[in-house]
Design a protein around this motif. Structure first.
Motif, PDB file in Angstrom:
ATOM      1  N   ILE A  36       0.840  -1.199   0.000  1.00 31.72           N
ATOM      2  CA  ILE A  36       0.000   0.000   0.000  1.00 31.72           C
ATOM      3  C   ILE A  36       0.872   1.245   0.000  1.00 31.72           C
ATOM      4  O   ILE A  36       0.577   2.224  -0.664  1.00 31.72           O
ATOM      5  N   THR A  37       1.962   1.200   0.753  1.00 42.29           N
ATOM      6  CA  THR A  37       2.983   2.235   0.655  1.00 42.29           C
ATOM      7  C   THR A  37       4.185   1.628  -0.050  1.00 42.29           C
ATOM      8  O   THR A  37       4.502   0.455   0.161  1.00 42.29           O
ATOM      9  N   PHE A  38       4.842   2.408  -0.865  1.00 47.76           N
ATOM     10  CA  PHE A  38       6.042   1.922  -1.550  1.00 47.76           C
ATOM     11  C   PHE A  38       7.300   2.192  -0.732  1.00 47.76           C
ATOM     12  O   PHE A  38       8.412   2.013  -1.207  1.00 47.76           O
ATOM     13  N   GLU A  39       7.124   2.624   0.503  1.00 47.30           N
ATOM     14  CA  GLU A  39       8.270   2.826   1.389  1.00 47.30           C
ATOM     15  C   GLU A  39       8.770   1.454   1.856  1.00 47.30           C
ATOM     16  O   GLU A  39       7.979   0.571   2.178  1.00 47.30           O
ATOM     17  N   TYR A  40      10.096   1.272   1.877  1.00 48.34           N
ATOM     18  CA  TYR A  40      10.685  -0.005   2.277  1.00 48.34           C
ATOM     19  C   TYR A  40      11.004  -0.061   3.767  1.00 48.34           C
ATOM     20  O   TYR A  40      10.901  -1.110   4.388  1.00 48.34           O
ATOM     21  N   GLU A  41      11.457   1.047   4.325  1.00 49.83           N
ATOM     22  CA  GLU A  41      11.921   1.081   5.718  1.00 49.83           C
ATOM     23  C   GLU A  41      10.962   1.914   6.562  1.00 49.83           C
ATOM     24  O   GLU A  41      10.490   2.969   6.134  1.00 49.83           O
ATOM     25  N   ILE A  42      10.715   1.450   7.769  1.00 49.78           N
ATOM     26  CA  ILE A  42       9.900   2.220   8.705  1.00 49.78           C
ATOM     27  C   ILE A  42      10.692   3.460   9.100  1.00 49.78           C
ATOM     28  O   ILE A  42      11.850   3.349   9.512  1.00 49.78           O
ATOM     29  N   PRO A  43      10.105   4.636   8.980  1.00 52.70           N
ATOM     30  CA  PRO A  43      10.828   5.848   9.381  1.00 52.70           C
ATOM     31  C   PRO A  43      11.095   5.835  10.893  1.00 52.70           C
ATOM     32  O   PRO A  43      10.356   5.208  11.654  1.00 52.70           O
ATOM     33  N   SER A  44      12.107   6.552  11.291  1.00 54.39           N
ATOM     34  CA  SER A  44      12.369   6.707  12.721  1.00 54.39           C
ATOM     35  C   SER A  44      11.257   7.554  13.323  1.00 54.39           C
ATOM     36  O   SER A  44      10.556   8.289  12.612  1.00 54.39           O
ATOM     37  N   LEU A  45      11.121   7.487  14.626  1.00 57.93           N
ATOM     38  CA  LEU A  45      10.123   8.304  15.303  1.00 57.93           C
ATOM     39  C   LEU A  45      10.376   9.787  15.040  1.00 57.93           C
ATOM     40  O   LEU A  45       9.444  10.548  14.780  1.00 57.93           O
ATOM     41  N   GLU A  46      11.644  10.186  15.062  1.00 57.26           N
ATOM     42  CA  GLU A  46      11.984  11.588  14.825  1.00 57.26           C
ATOM     43  C   GLU A  46      11.592  12.023  13.418  1.00 57.26           C
ATOM     44  O   GLU A  46      11.057  13.116  13.223  1.00 57.26           O
ATOM     45  N   GLU A  47      11.856  11.171  12.424  1.00 53.57           N
ATOM     46  CA  GLU A  47      11.476  11.512  11.049  1.00 53.57           C
ATOM     47  C   GLU A  47       9.961  11.598  10.921  1.00 53.57           C
ATOM     48  O   GLU A  47       9.422  12.505  10.279  1.00 53.57           O
ATOM     49  N   PHE A  48       9.260  10.669  11.551  1.00 54.67           N
ATOM     50  CA  PHE A  48       7.802  10.668  11.478  1.00 54.67           C
ATOM     51  C   PHE A  48       7.228  11.905  12.160  1.00 54.67           C
ATOM     52  O   PHE A  48       6.286  12.524  11.648  1.00 54.67           O
ATOM     53  N   GLN A  49       7.793  12.294  13.289  1.00 59.94           N
ATOM     54  CA  GLN A  49       7.364  13.527  13.960  1.00 59.94           C
ATOM     55  C   GLN A  49       7.587  14.729  13.052  1.00 59.94           C
ATOM     56  O   GLN A  49       6.740  15.626  12.984  1.00 59.94           O
ATOM     57  N   GLY A  50       8.710  14.738  12.347  1.00 58.64           N
ATOM     58  CA  GLY A  50       8.987  15.821  11.407  1.00 58.64           C
ATOM     59  C   GLY A  50       7.962  15.877  10.288  1.00 58.64           C
ATOM     60  O   GLY A  50       7.533  16.970   9.877  1.00 58.64           O
ATOM     61  N   ARG A  51       7.550  14.722   9.798  1.00 54.69           N
ATOM     62  CA  ARG A  51       6.519  14.683   8.755  1.00 54.69           C
ATOM     63  C   ARG A  51       5.209  15.268   9.279  1.00 54.69           C
ATOM     64  O   ARG A  51       4.548  16.043   8.596  1.00 54.69           O
ATOM     65  N   ILE A  52       4.837  14.868  10.487  1.00 56.84           N
ATOM     66  CA  ILE A  52       3.602  15.377  11.081  1.00 56.84           C
ATOM     67  C   ILE A  52       3.673  16.893  11.231  1.00 56.84           C
ATOM     68  O   ILE A  52       2.731  17.613  10.869  1.00 56.84           O
ATOM     69  N   GLN A  53       4.786  17.393  11.750  1.00 61.11           N
ATOM     70  CA  GLN A  53       4.935  18.842  11.944  1.00 61.11           C
ATOM     71  C   GLN A  53       4.862  19.594  10.627  1.00 61.11           C
ATOM     72  O   GLN A  53       4.195  20.631  10.527  1.00 61.11           O
ATOM     73  N   LYS A  54       5.539  19.082   9.615  1.00 59.37           N
ATOM     74  CA  LYS A  54       5.569  19.763   8.316  1.00 59.37           C
ATOM     75  C   LYS A  54       4.169  19.817   7.691  1.00 59.37           C
ATOM     76  O   LYS A  54       3.737  20.866   7.223  1.00 59.37           O
ATOM     77  N   ILE A  55       3.484  18.694   7.701  1.00 63.00           N
ATOM     78  CA  ILE A  55       2.159  18.634   7.081  1.00 63.00           C
ATOM     79  C   ILE A  55       1.147  19.448   7.871  1.00 63.00           C
ATOM     80  O   ILE A  55       0.390  20.252   7.322  1.00 63.00           O
ATOM     81  N   SER A  56       1.122  19.255   9.192  1.00 65.71           N
ATOM     82  CA  SER A  56       0.093  19.901  10.012  1.00 65.71           C
ATOM     83  C   SER A  56       0.345  21.390  10.214  1.00 65.71           C
ATOM     84  O   SER A  56      -0.520  22.089  10.744  1.00 65.71           O
ATOM     85  N   ALA A  57       1.468  21.894   9.757  1.00 65.85           N
ATOM     86  CA  ALA A  57       1.720  23.337   9.831  1.00 65.85           C
ATOM     87  C   ALA A  57       0.759  24.111   8.929  1.00 65.85           C
ATOM     88  O   ALA A  57       0.463  25.277   9.181  1.00 65.85           O
ATOM     89  N   PHE A  58       0.230  23.454   7.886  1.00 69.83           N
ATOM     90  CA  PHE A  58      -0.671  24.141   6.959  1.00 69.83           C
ATOM     91  C   PHE A  58      -1.973  23.370   6.722  1.00 69.83           C
ATOM     92  O   PHE A  58      -3.042  23.960   6.607  1.00 69.83           O
ATOM     93  N   TYR A  59      -1.874  22.042   6.630  1.00 65.88           N
ATOM     94  CA  TYR A  59      -3.009  21.207   6.249  1.00 65.88           C
ATOM     95  C   TYR A  59      -3.621  20.486   7.459  1.00 65.88           C
ATOM     96  O   TYR A  59      -2.964  20.294   8.470  1.00 65.88           O
ATOM     97  N   PRO A  60      -4.860  20.015   7.314  1.00 64.46           N
ATOM     98  CA  PRO A  60      -5.459  19.218   8.383  1.00 64.46           C
ATOM     99  C   PRO A  60      -4.785  17.847   8.490  1.00 64.46           C
ATOM    100  O   PRO A  60      -4.465  17.221   7.475  1.00 64.46           O
ATOM    101  N   TYR A  61      -4.576  17.422   9.709  1.00 65.34           N
ATOM    102  CA  TYR A  61      -3.999  16.100  10.012  1.00 65.34           C
ATOM    103  C   TYR A  61      -4.847  15.562  11.154  1.00 65.34           C
ATOM    104  O   TYR A  61      -4.785  16.062  12.274  1.00 65.34           O
ATOM    105  N   LEU A  62      -5.666  14.567  10.878  1.00 65.56           N
ATOM    106  CA  LEU A  62      -6.694  14.109  11.800  1.00 65.56           C
ATOM    107  C   LEU A  62      -6.414  12.715  12.345  1.00 65.56           C
ATOM    108  O   LEU A  62      -5.827  11.872  11.652  1.00 65.56           O
TER     109      LEU A  62
END
Length: 189
Positions: free
Chosen positions: A29-55
């Protein structure tokens, strides 16, 4: 079951990452091979939710899934288009939670001024243990329509998978449009 839909908090990252890890390790379902680190995932959440809805969808404090919108393309003329993403706990699928998340996501995007909602979805001509076409069917049931297919564009689990783009129009396309607002500006007004 009493599902509550709310805005994401950074403290949710570990639970959301646990949900996402299943899809990385066990599915195409995702073409990602490796699970991101918690820090990377937190960064993704921060970047996206800075402008868009994240529910987040939760039941009595247990997170069952999440959905968010992100930029469709960085160029200015694409501002009225967004890309939608949804992931549910493997045990919560088929209970209508994805629909609830998308309904709330679409409502917020409309308030922002987003007119086109797009979804990038892995598909296959031959369903296997890693990928069914359930995501495409889910999006079709929500009013999305197929607009493009890229053949054998993702390779995972020693298999080539297709990728499709689906879209749903959220509003009227007129000659004069209002600028897109941040979700935070919409929540304040």
């Amino acid at each position: 079951m009493s599902i509550r839909i709310r805005e994401v908090a950074l403290e949710d990252a570990a639970d959301l990452l646990q949900i996402y890890a299943y899809y990385v390790e066990k599915t195409a379902i995702t073409f990602e091979y490796e699970i991101p680190s918690l820090e990377e995932f937190q960064g993704r959440i921060q970047k996206i939710s800075a402008f868009y809805p994240y529910l987040v969808a939760e039941d009595e404090g247990t997170i069952l899934g999440y959905a968010y919108a992100s930029s469709f393309h960085p160029r200015a003329a694409y501002a009225w288009s967004a890309e939608a993403t949804v992931y549910l706990s493997n045990t919560a699928r088929g209970a209508g939670i994805g629909r609830l998340l998308y309904e709330q996501l679409e409502n917020r995007l409309k308030k922002m001024g987003v007119l086109n909602l797009n979804a990038c979805i892995a598909t296959t001509d031959h369903e296997d243990p890693y990928l069914t076409n359930g995501s495409q069917k889910f999006h079709e049931a929500l009013g999305f329509r197929l607009v493009g297919k890229f053949h054998q564009s993702g390779y995972k689990f020693q298999t080539w998978y297709d990728m499709i783009w689906m879209e749903k129009m959220l509003g009227e396309h007129t000659r004069q449009v209002n600028p897109i607002k941040s979700i935070h500006d919409c929540l304040l007004s």
